[in-house]
Design a protein around this motif. Structure first.
Motif, mmCIF file in Angstrom:
data_model
loop_
_atom_site.group_PDB
_atom_site.id
_atom_site.type_symbol
_atom_site.label_atom_id
_atom_site.label_comp_id
_atom_site.label_asym_id
_atom_site.label_seq_id
_atom_site.Cartn_x
_atom_site.Cartn_y
_atom_site.Cartn_z
ATOM 1 N N PHE A 15 0.822 -1.064 -0.216
ATOM 2 C CA PHE A 15 -0.169 0.564 -0.098
ATOM 3 C C PHE A 15 1.041 1.252 0.133
ATOM 4 C CE2 PHE A 15 -2.432 3.100 2.637
ATOM 5 C CZ PHE A 15 -3.685 3.669 1.391
ATOM 6 N N TYR A 16 1.844 0.910 1.146
ATOM 7 C CA TYR A 16 2.656 2.622 0.964
ATOM 8 C C TYR A 16 3.807 2.643 -0.636
ATOM 9 C CZ TYR A 16 6.784 4.858 2.694
ATOM 10 O OH TYR A 16 7.654 5.905 2.750
ATOM 11 N N THR A 17 3.909 1.475 -1.244
ATOM 12 C CA THR A 17 4.462 1.561 -2.193
ATOM 13 C C THR A 17 3.360 2.523 -3.342
ATOM 14 O OG1 THR A 17 5.765 -0.008 -2.013
ATOM 15 C CG2 THR A 17 6.489 0.296 -4.503
ATOM 16 N N ILE A 19 1.176 3.851 -2.906
ATOM 17 C CA ILE A 19 0.742 5.413 -2.782
ATOM 18 C C ILE A 19 1.845 6.481 -3.796
ATOM 19 C CG2 ILE A 19 0.442 7.224 -1.451
ATOM 20 C CD1 ILE A 19 -2.016 6.525 -1.200
ATOM 21 N N ALA A 20 3.058 5.924 -2.813
ATOM 22 C CA ALA A 20 4.247 6.277 -3.516
ATOM 23 C C ALA A 20 4.271 6.423 -5.072
ATOM 24 C CB ALA A 20 5.485 5.478 -2.995
ATOM 25 N N ASP A 23 0.727 8.830 -6.091
ATOM 26 C CA ASP A 23 0.086 10.076 -6.034
ATOM 27 C C ASP A 23 2.107 10.909 -5.519
ATOM 28 O OD1 ASP A 23 -2.156 9.572 -4.879
ATOM 29 O OD2 ASP A 23 -2.476 9.721 -3.024
ATOM 30 N N GLN B 190 4.481 19.264 -0.600
ATOM 31 C CA GLN B 190 3.424 18.534 -0.866
ATOM 32 C C GLN B 190 3.153 17.370 0.722
ATOM 33 O OE1 GLN B 190 4.293 15.945 -4.522
ATOM 34 N NE2 GLN B 190 2.295 15.089 -4.312
ATOM 35 N N TYR B 193 1.027 10.181 2.905
ATOM 36 C CA TYR B 193 0.673 10.005 3.472
ATOM 37 C C TYR B 193 -0.086 10.253 4.619
ATOM 38 C CZ TYR B 193 3.963 6.832 0.763
ATOM 39 O OH TYR B 193 4.106 6.227 -0.112
ATOM 40 N N PHE B 195 -3.439 11.916 4.584
ATOM 41 C CA PHE B 195 -4.769 10.999 3.674
ATOM 42 C C PHE B 195 -5.423 11.905 4.940
ATOM 43 C CE2 PHE B 195 -1.913 7.228 4.255
ATOM 44 C CZ PHE B 195 -2.303 7.011 3.588
#
Lengths: 150, 507
Positions: A15-17, A19-20, A23, B190, B193, B195
């Protein structure tokens, strides 16, 4: 259990990757490294290493699992459940009252048949902590969501 | 810079009634933290850090440092009297400490461990006094490439010291790095994480994670290990012994042991990632190989207790060097200390001693005084600590949860941080259970943002070329030292582990 823990960590890393990559940009408009550079690097390496560990854990499933006894697990989980309950109590009743309730319950379960000792501790510890934080250190104590009548 | 005039200035700052009081409180709390099995200096520092917020910076830092090195003194009391080390750095002290107590020599063992701790700690501070300004001078030429490499060195050395679980150590460090990326990116503005949460804009705060991992995580693990079920029935009753003080022979036979292991412990302590545990195990192993009577080791040999005790205290002093002069913590405990400095608006590094001489030298001077106080406390207040050992874990456990929770909340009055702390506690338990490294996670959380910023600055300077790392002499040197440490440290680790294995197999 070990495999389950690793799978949870792997899910978090994926999940972390994700988003990286989705986003966060790798480069800024001025051509410098962007906010996504480090998370992408960390995320990809983490996924690779965790996947490797998951693979190993699946291969040695029987031999690597921590073989704690049932009582060991139940004691640790009981304390965790009490701690989570305390977090909820703190939100509802504020620092002092929540601590009295938590200690009364926790000590009644963990320190059985010592009612007087438990009763004294359930009042003395919160009083001491309240004096230390609120009066001596002038630090914040969690406020109650519901006002108490006392 | 005149070291001695700086030291005298530091002493004049440290010797004020209120600072001395803070120092004494810190020393006693440190010893109590050390005495409680399962809790080391990292846990003690993390839990008690919020309580220093109402104090002035010098007093607070002096008190926290006293907790840090005080824990090394306290951890040995249970090693000697109960055969249960208070923390990992005092494991080696059980090898001969407990046999000495069983042989009716608990009193001399307790006195000698206090003296050895004092000698190791004080020698370590003398070396800090002499070497810290020199280190600061050298590191003044460091720029972003060097800082990135130093952060990398800190992480790599810690991971190679983890040994066979190195892969889990890397995963722990990566989790720490990932947590360190949460919040607004300072260069572009920016959010990363977050959210949409306003509380995460500033990033994940270090304190709830450290308190959760080291405070609650260790506590849950202690319950899992059954520490709350085991009583203190096996505690050696030293009060019935005929002779409390060591003999002349004890002093004579161990005087050189103290000197050599002070130096060895200090050197190991300076190396990021090595720390007090490996220093104490190495000291035990070295002392046994140098001894004329190695067969007595493990059966109650005084040198076998003095060597690890001297080394672990010297190592905890040594670990202050990279912290003060480079701003790079080499262990979880010094990472918490770094967090304390940052909370007070101070940034340890090459210019720290020059820009904050009162604080830096006040801290160093206070460490001399703290060690003297600890020597007296750890000899004359032994009955008090024996009483603390007797407090059952089933009572201590819920109380620790209360202190962790209220301590976390008191920092920023944030319920989100409180929930993060509880989550970190549960995660910390599973990490501990399955061989992950909470220390690597915490260190990466502290070093991650620093490493990322330094790397981005470096690549901006070099226009994206990594060759900058080998073009700058200082960077090249750090790379060489890192490679040497990565190759050399596992050998040290193996050397230390051999002592433990040999002891377990009764060799």
């Amino acid at each position: 259990m070990r495999l389950a823990f690793l799978l949870v960590v792997l899910a978090g890393a994926i999940f972390y990757t994700y988003i990286a990559f989705v986003d966060l940009s790798f480069m800024t408009r001025s051509g410098r490294l962007g906010p996504g550079f480090f998370p992408r690097l960390v995320g990809v390496i983490a996924v690779l290493f965790i996947a490797w560990s998951v693979f190993d854990a699946m291969r040695d499933r029987d031999s690597t699992d921590a073989g704690g006894s049932n009582s060991a697990w139940s004691d640790a989980i009981l304390l965790m459940a009490l701690a989570v309950g305390y977090a909820v109590l703190l939100r509802l009743f504020g620092g002092f009252v929540a601590t009295v309730i938590y200690l009364a319950v926790a000590l009644a379960i963990l320190n059985r048949r010592r009612h007087l000792q438990n009763g004294i501790l359930a009042v003395a510890v919160p009083s001491g902590v309240y004096l230390l934080f609120d009066s001596l250190l002038n630090a914040n104590m969690p406020p109650a969501l519901f006002d108490m009548p006392f | 810079m005149d070291i001695f005039s700086d030291l005298i200035m530091g002493l004049s700052i440290a010797i004020t009634p209120i600072n001395l009081l803070y120092l004494l409180i810190g020393a006693v709390i440190g010893m109590i933290v050390g005495v409680i099995p399962g809790f080391g200096p990292s846990a003690g520092l993390a839990i008690l850090l919020p309580m220093t917020f109402g104090m002035d910076p010098i007093g607070a830092i002096m008190m926290l440092a006293a907790i840090y090195y005080g824990a090394m003194y306290g951890g040995t009391i249970t090693s000697i009297l109960l055969n249960t080390p208070g923390e990992s750095a005092t494991v080696a002290s059980t090898f001969d400490g407990f046999p000495l107590a069983k042989n009716g020599r608990a009193g001399p063992a307790l006195v000698m461990q206090a003296v050895a701790s004092f000698v190791g700690g004080t020698m370590g501070i003398i070396l800090i006094t002499l070497l810290a300004p020199m280190f600061a001078q050298v590191s003044r030429s460091f720029g972003p490439p060097e800082y990135f490499l130093l952060a990398l060195m800190g992480m790599l050395t810690l991971i190679v010291m983890i040994g066979e679980n190195w892969r889990l150590g890397i995963i722990s460090a990566l989790i720490g790095f990932a947590l360190g990326t949460v919040g607004v990116d300072l260069e572009t503005g920016q959010g990363r994480y977050t959210f949409g949460s306003a509380e995460l804009i500033g990033g994940i705060y270090f304190i709830p994670i450290a308190i959760g991992l080291f405070g609650l995580g260790e506590l849950f693990f202690a319950f899992y290990s059954g520490l709350h079920r085991t009583g203190t029935g096996g505690i050696v009753n030293y009060e019935t012994e005929e002779r409390f003080w060591p003999t002349r022979m004890d002093w004579i036979s161990t005087r050189m042991t103290m000197v050599r292991h002070s130096i060895l412990g200090f050197v190991v302590g300076v190396i990021p990632g090595a720390g007090a545990t490996i220093a104490s195990l190495m000291a035990y192993s070295t002392e046994r190989s140098l001894s004329k009577h190695p067969e007595n080791f493990g059966k109650g040999e005084m040198a076998g207790l003095v060597a690890p005790e001297t080394a672990n205290n010297a190592a905890s002093s040594g670990a202050m060097i990279p912290l003060l002069t480079l701003g790079i913590p080499g262990s979880a405990s010094t990472a918490v200390l770094l967090a304390a400095f940052v909370l007070w608006g101070l940034r340890p590094g090459p210019l720290f001693m020059e820009q904050n001489p009162e604080l830096a030298w006040g801290l160093i001077a206070s460490m001399y005084l703290g060690n003297m106080a600890l020597l007296a406390i750890s000899i004359f207040a032994i009955p008090l600590f024996v009483q603390i050992i007797k407090v059952p874990y089933r009572v201590l456990g819920p109380t620790v949860v209360v202190i962790c929770a209220l301590g976390t909340f008191s920092v920023n009055a944030s319920f989100v941080e409180l929930y993060i702390m509880f989550a970190a506690g549960i995660a910390g338990f599973f990490m501990r259970l399955y061989g992950f490294s909470p220390a690597a996670l915490v260190l990466a959380l502290v070093l991650g943002p620093l490493a990322e910023e330094a790397l981005r600055q470096t690549l901006a300077i070099s226009r994206g070329s990594f060759s900058i790392f080998i073009e700058r002499p200082a960077s090249l040197w750090i790379i060489v030292v890192t490679i040497v440490l990565v190759v050399f440290l596992p050998l040290l680790n193996r050397f230390g582990s051999k002592a433990e294995t040999a002891k377990k197999s009764g060799i």
